[in-house]
Design a protein around this motif. Structure first.
Motif, short mmCIF file in Angstrom:
data_model
loop_
_atom_site.label_atom_id
_atom_site.label_comp_id
_atom_site.label_asym_id
_atom_site.label_seq_id
_atom_site.Cartn_x
_atom_site.Cartn_y
_atom_site.Cartn_z
N UNK A 27 0.81 -1.22 0.00
CA UNK A 27 0.00 0.00 0.00
C UNK A 27 0.84 1.27 0.00
N UNK A 28 1.93 1.28 0.74
CA UNK A 28 2.77 2.47 0.81
C UNK A 28 3.56 2.62 -0.50
N UNK A 29 3.41 3.74 -1.17
CA UNK A 29 4.00 3.92 -2.49
C UNK A 29 5.52 3.88 -2.46
N UNK A 30 6.12 4.55 -1.48
CA UNK A 30 7.58 4.58 -1.39
C UNK A 30 8.14 3.18 -1.17
N UNK A 31 7.51 2.43 -0.28
CA UNK A 31 7.97 1.07 -0.02
C UNK A 31 7.74 0.18 -1.24
N UNK A 32 6.59 0.35 -1.90
CA UNK A 32 6.30 -0.46 -3.09
C UNK A 32 7.35 -0.23 -4.17
N UNK A 33 7.70 1.02 -4.43
CA UNK A 33 8.70 1.33 -5.45
C UNK A 33 10.08 0.79 -5.05
N UNK A 34 10.37 0.85 -3.76
CA UNK A 34 11.66 0.35 -3.29
C UNK A 34 11.77 -1.16 -3.49
N UNK A 35 10.71 -1.87 -3.17
CA UNK A 35 10.71 -3.33 -3.32
C UNK A 35 10.73 -3.74 -4.79
N UNK A 36 10.02 -3.00 -5.61
CA UNK A 36 9.96 -3.33 -7.04
C UNK A 36 11.28 -3.06 -7.76
N UNK A 37 12.18 -2.35 -7.11
CA UNK A 37 13.47 -2.04 -7.73
C UNK A 37 14.61 -2.91 -7.19
N UNK A 38 14.30 -3.86 -6.31
CA UNK A 38 15.35 -4.72 -5.75
C UNK A 38 15.96 -5.59 -6.84
N UNK A 39 17.25 -5.83 -6.78
CA UNK A 39 17.89 -6.63 -7.83
C UNK A 39 17.62 -8.12 -7.68
N UNK A 40 17.76 -8.84 -8.78
CA UNK A 40 17.73 -10.30 -8.73
C UNK A 40 19.17 -10.77 -8.54
N UNK A 48 22.01 -12.85 -5.39
CA UNK A 48 22.16 -13.61 -4.15
C UNK A 48 23.00 -12.80 -3.16
N UNK A 49 22.69 -11.49 -3.12
CA UNK A 49 23.37 -10.60 -2.19
C UNK A 49 22.47 -9.40 -1.91
N UNK A 50 21.85 -9.40 -0.74
CA UNK A 50 21.06 -8.27 -0.27
C UNK A 50 21.54 -7.88 1.12
N UNK A 51 21.27 -6.65 1.52
CA UNK A 51 21.63 -6.22 2.87
C UNK A 51 20.69 -6.86 3.88
N UNK A 52 21.12 -6.91 5.13
CA UNK A 52 20.26 -7.47 6.18
C UNK A 52 18.99 -6.66 6.31
N UNK A 53 19.09 -5.36 6.15
CA UNK A 53 17.91 -4.50 6.23
C UNK A 53 16.90 -4.84 5.13
N UNK A 54 17.38 -5.07 3.92
CA UNK A 54 16.50 -5.43 2.81
C UNK A 54 15.84 -6.78 3.04
N UNK A 55 16.60 -7.75 3.55
CA UNK A 55 16.06 -9.08 3.83
C UNK A 55 14.96 -8.99 4.89
N UNK A 56 15.23 -8.25 5.96
CA UNK A 56 14.24 -8.13 7.04
C UNK A 56 12.96 -7.46 6.55
N UNK A 57 13.09 -6.48 5.66
CA UNK A 57 11.91 -5.82 5.12
C UNK A 57 11.09 -6.79 4.26
N UNK A 58 11.76 -7.59 3.46
CA UNK A 58 11.08 -8.58 2.62
C UNK A 58 10.33 -9.60 3.47
#
Length: 464
Positions: A417-430, A432-442
């Motif tokens: 629902x949150x536009x900023x979060x939606x755009x952030x998630x939709x731009x995550x790379x494919x 096998x390396x994400x930050x811990x913060x990105x993993x926890x948000x997912x």
């Protein structure tokens, strides 16, 4: 002396490059219809099948693995039956591709240890960086010069040693097949889906039980251009093996033209049994090339007469499909320049165009299939009720038809629902390396999206 040293180095070089070889899949000499990792109808009771829950995990590297983890964590925290049981206990099948296969395979092997170990063993790690280090290690250079040993084999070793603890498919058999884990790859020759189950390996005359689960996961996640295909041997047929009736009946459609899709599927299976001299090997790549959602395996087993979902239709009361779709929408820049795209962009789009195009189509296909089946079952019940009422007022329904409810839930970043979060998630790379913060948000988003689903809420009200 120097000449001898050079000769010794040359001999060592030849030995090292010649000996490196991928791990071969073992041959199965005698066919046994109840052997190995297959979905056995006798493994479940009628009571267990009343609520039949299927999870489908998409591709998308660590992003997909983390989102799938979040959904499973939510199911673990969702009580049913007066709080004595959780919805995760009702999961019967997990069908996965690519990144989602890491989560599915780990849960199949280690159960609830997923929620205590998996973050540190996979999600928080820089798998890409570790693999790059293995490739850069001089000790592996000679091995990589062998034509039968590639980067994917180094990845398999890494997964096997550090994530899956050298477990094989025999360990999945020993765990009781609950839930049943279907890891899906793509056959490069036919372009069709390849599922790591013993029935599939029966066609190859091979024993899946001795195969490391890491090799199946690597096959499912071997992204084109970045990783090489995973190779398998098509052995001589096991004594006593014959193609099952779904394949033999499908081959007949070549002449009657009734179901060309079933014929193509049957043909793609049969050639590895009938034409072993022309197909002594097969090579597998990322499962997303044939189905980036993992739902077509479910549809096949719902449609075919020997499919394990099909044979349970008479006892299922709630059929639940939860699709975890980690698809993103990276910025499209190809149309901004007059010059043709560079080689990397072309390679990436070539590898992902089929994944992007057919994800929605696959989900809609299965949703329509389940809904039509539900309506057909209700019509059959109504017809049977009318017949029985004429003959015997106060009738009880005969087993001519069976009604069940269907729930299809798709977890998708577009529903954030949150536009900023939606755009952030939709731009995550494919990757096998994400930050811990990105993993926890997912992980958090996976549970939140399931909780927000109206279809999921109605399901819980019914089964509680």
């Amino acid at each position: 002396m120097k000449t001898l040293n050079k000769i010794a180095i040359l001999v060592l070089f030849l030995l090292l490059t010649g000996c490196a070889h991928y791990l071969e899949n073992d041959r199965k000499l005698i066919y046994e219809d109840d052997y190995g990792y297959r979905y056995l109808p006798k493994a479940q009771t009628t009571d267990q099948d009343k609520i039949y829950v299927v999870l489908a995990f998409s591709g998308g590297g660590t992003r997909a693995a983390a989102l799938s983890y979040g959904v499973m964590e939510k199911l673990k925290d969702t009580p049913i039956q007066n709080g004595s049981k959780v919805l995760l206990d009702e999961v019967d099948i997990i069908s996965s591709v690519s990144g989602g296969s890491f989560t599915a395979a780990y849960y199949g092997l280690f159960g609830d240890q997923l929620f205590s170990d998996f973050k540190d063993k996979f999600l928080y790690r820089d798998i890409q960086g570790e693999l790059a280090q293995k490739v850069a290690n001089p000790a592996n250079w000679f091995r990589l010069m062998s034509p039968d040993f590639n980067r994917i084999d180094l990845a398999i070793e890494l997964y096997d040693e550090t994530i899956f603890e050298r477990k094989t498919y025999q360990d999945l058999v020993n765990n009781g097949r609950q839930p049943f884990i279907a890891l899906n790859a793509t056959n490069l020759t036919t372009g069709s889906q390849f599922t790591f189950t013993q029935p599939t390996f029966d066609i190859l005359g091979s024993d899946l039980s001795t195969l490391p689960v890491a090799r199946a996961v690597a096959s499912s996640s071997a992204f084109p251009f970045l990783l090489s295909p995973v190779s398998f041997i098509n052995h001589e047929a096991s004594s006593g093996f014959e193609l099952n009736k779904d394949i033999t009946n499908g081959l007949k459609d070549k002449y009657n033209g009734r179901n060309p899709r079933r014929y193509i599927w049957a043909y793609n299976q049969s050639i590895y049994h009938d034409d072993k001299t022309k197909h002594p090997y097969l090579h597998l790549m990322d499962g997303g090339l044939s189905d980036n959602i993992g739902v077509r395996y479910i549809a096949d087993n719902f449609n075919r007469s020997s499919g394990f979902v099909f044979v349970r239709k008479s006892v299922i009361q709630e059929l639940v499909l939860i699709v975890v779709n980690a698809k993103t929408q990276p910025p499209e820049h190809l149309d901004e320049d007059e010059s043709p795209p560079n080689l990397f962009d072309v390679a990436y789009k070539t590898a992902t165009v089929s994944m992007d195009n057919y994800s929605f189509d696959s989900i809609q296909m299965v949703s329509d299939l389940l809904q039509v089946s539900e309506r057909f079952a209700q019509v059959m019940l109504a017809c049977q009720a009318e017949i029985d009422a004429k003959c015997n007022p106060g009738f009880q329904l005969a087993p001519m038809g069976h009604s069940f409810k269907v729930t299809v839930v798709e977890i998708n970043f577009l529903n954030v629902q949150d536009q900023a979060q939606r755009e952030r998630l939709l731009s995550l790379p494919t990757s096998f390396r994400l930050t811990q913060e990105q993993v926890d948000e997912l992980i958090s988003v996976g549970g939140e999206l399931l909780d927000q689903s109206e279809a999921f809420d109605k399901l819980l009200n019914r089964i509680r």
